[in-house]
Design a protein around this motif. Structure first.
Motif, short mmCIF file in Angstrom:
data_model
loop_
_atom_site.label_atom_id
_atom_site.label_comp_id
_atom_site.label_asym_id
_atom_site.label_seq_id
_atom_site.Cartn_x
_atom_site.Cartn_y
_atom_site.Cartn_z
N VAL A 175 0.90 -1.15 0.00
CA VAL A 175 0.00 0.00 0.00
C VAL A 175 0.93 1.20 0.00
O VAL A 175 1.60 1.49 0.99
N CYS A 176 1.00 1.88 -1.15
CA CYS A 176 2.07 2.84 -1.41
C CYS A 176 1.80 4.24 -0.89
O CYS A 176 2.71 4.90 -0.41
N GLY A 177 0.58 4.71 -1.04
CA GLY A 177 0.26 6.07 -0.63
C GLY A 177 -1.10 6.47 -1.15
O GLY A 177 -1.77 5.71 -1.85
N TYR A 178 -1.50 7.68 -0.81
CA TYR A 178 -2.80 8.19 -1.25
C TYR A 178 -2.65 9.64 -1.66
O TYR A 178 -1.66 10.32 -1.31
N ILE A 179 -3.65 10.14 -2.39
CA ILE A 179 -3.66 11.53 -2.82
C ILE A 179 -5.09 11.91 -3.18
O ILE A 179 -5.86 11.05 -3.64
N SER A 180 -5.45 13.16 -2.94
CA SER A 180 -6.77 13.60 -3.38
C SER A 180 -6.78 13.64 -4.90
O SER A 180 -5.73 13.83 -5.54
N LYS A 181 -7.93 13.46 -5.48
CA LYS A 181 -8.04 13.48 -6.94
C LYS A 181 -7.62 14.85 -7.48
O LYS A 181 -6.91 14.93 -8.49
N SER A 182 -8.00 15.92 -6.80
CA SER A 182 -7.64 17.26 -7.28
C SER A 182 -6.12 17.46 -7.27
O SER A 182 -5.56 18.00 -8.21
N ASP A 183 -5.44 17.02 -6.21
CA ASP A 183 -3.98 17.13 -6.17
C ASP A 183 -3.33 16.21 -7.20
O ASP A 183 -2.31 16.55 -7.81
N PHE A 184 -3.92 15.02 -7.39
CA PHE A 184 -3.41 14.10 -8.40
C PHE A 184 -3.38 14.78 -9.77
O PHE A 184 -2.38 14.72 -10.49
N LEU A 185 -4.48 15.42 -10.14
CA LEU A 185 -4.56 16.05 -11.46
C LEU A 185 -3.57 17.20 -11.61
O LEU A 185 -3.12 17.48 -12.73
N LYS A 186 -3.19 17.84 -10.51
CA LYS A 186 -2.19 18.90 -10.56
C LYS A 186 -0.77 18.34 -10.69
O LYS A 186 0.09 18.94 -11.34
N LYS A 187 -0.52 17.19 -10.06
CA LYS A 187 0.85 16.66 -9.98
C LYS A 187 1.19 15.61 -11.03
O LYS A 187 2.36 15.40 -11.35
N ALA A 188 0.18 14.92 -11.55
CA ALA A 188 0.44 13.81 -12.48
C ALA A 188 0.82 14.33 -13.87
O ALA A 188 0.42 15.42 -14.27
N ASP A 189 1.58 13.52 -14.57
CA ASP A 189 1.88 13.78 -15.98
C ASP A 189 0.85 13.06 -16.83
O ASP A 189 0.46 11.93 -16.52
N PHE A 190 0.42 13.69 -17.92
CA PHE A 190 -0.59 13.11 -18.80
C PHE A 190 0.03 12.77 -20.15
O PHE A 190 0.81 13.55 -20.69
N TYR A 191 -0.36 11.60 -20.68
CA TYR A 191 0.11 11.14 -21.98
C TYR A 191 -1.09 10.70 -22.82
O TYR A 191 -1.95 9.96 -22.35
N GLU A 192 -1.12 11.18 -24.05
CA GLU A 192 -2.18 10.80 -24.97
C GLU A 192 -2.07 9.32 -25.33
O GLU A 192 -0.97 8.74 -25.26
N GLU A 193 -3.19 8.73 -25.72
CA GLU A 193 -3.18 7.35 -26.23
C GLU A 193 -2.20 7.26 -27.40
O GLU A 193 -2.16 8.14 -28.25
N GLY A 194 -1.37 6.22 -27.40
CA GLY A 194 -0.39 6.02 -28.46
C GLY A 194 0.98 6.62 -28.17
O GLY A 194 1.92 6.40 -28.93
N ALA A 195 1.11 7.35 -27.08
CA ALA A 195 2.41 7.94 -26.72
C ALA A 195 3.38 6.81 -26.36
O ALA A 195 2.99 5.78 -25.82
N ILE A 196 4.63 7.02 -26.66
CA ILE A 196 5.68 6.06 -26.28
C ILE A 196 6.24 6.49 -24.93
O ILE A 196 6.71 7.61 -24.77
N ARG A 197 6.16 5.59 -23.96
CA ARG A 197 6.66 5.85 -22.62
C ARG A 197 7.92 5.03 -22.40
O ARG A 197 7.94 3.83 -22.67
N THR A 198 8.96 5.67 -21.91
CA THR A 198 10.21 4.98 -21.62
C THR A 198 10.38 4.87 -20.12
O THR A 198 10.34 5.87 -19.40
#
Length: 177
Positions: free
Chosen positions: A119-142
């Motif tokens: 169980v790694c951690g928790y975050i509010s959804k609003s803070d998640f959306l501020k801190k997370a990186d977003f990638y479009e479908e089909g993006a190459i992730r390394t």
């Protein structure tokens, strides 16, 4: 982070539930049987830790959340891995779920080689959306080990170090308010 040894009974419960119910109901980015199993297993173990009701499935759309904690809607997200969780790893969140009515996210990691759920951690959804990186479908992730993959859906990633830490079960109840 809290490490939990997953019991054979919890594994069987999650396997049986996934075999009876299809948890991929969005039509896109639903996850295969293995991914659904890992998700249901994470929900089961966390529910057991928190003395909450286990997932039941078969009841239609769950509204996008798995449990309520202090009257807040919480979605439990679990990734399968073959190694222990590390601070620089990321957690994934499928973008198709971003519009669901959820207050908090709890992120977990299931190590398939030793049957340890972290169980790694928790975050509010609003803070998640501020801190997370977003990638479009089909993006190459390394990944940091040099391997890569093409995203099959819109994808949010958040680093482990950006989550509120969980060192004791009480941290979840005290933090999610």
């Amino acid at each position: 982070m809290i490490d939990c040894k997953v019991t054979g009974e919890q594994i069987k419960y999650a396997e049986d539930l996934v075999n009876r119910c299809n948890f991929g109901r969005r039509g896109r980015g639903d996850g295969n049987r293995e991914q659904q199993f890992v998700g249901v297993l994470g929900q089961t173990v966390v529910a057991d830790l928190l003395n909450l009701e286990r997932p039941k499935g078969g009841e239609g759309f769950d509204g996008g959340y798995d449990v309520k904690i202090n009257d807040k809607k919480v979605d439990i997200k679990t990734m399968g891995r073959t190694v222990p969780m590390q601070e620089h790893y990321v957690h994934n969140f499928v973008g198709y779920q971003v519009g669901y009515d959820v207050d908090y996210l709890i992120f977990c990691s299931f190590n398939k080689t030793n049957n340890i759920l972290t169980v790694c951690g928790y975050i509010s959804k609003s803070d998640f959306l501020k801190k997370a990186d977003f990638y479009e479908e089909g993006a190459i992730r390394t990944r940091d080990n040099g391997t890569n993959f093409k995203t099959k859906a819109p994808l949010y990633e958040i680093c482990q170090k950006d989550l509120h830490p969980i060192n004791r079960i009480e941290d979840i109840f005290n933090g999610i308010r």
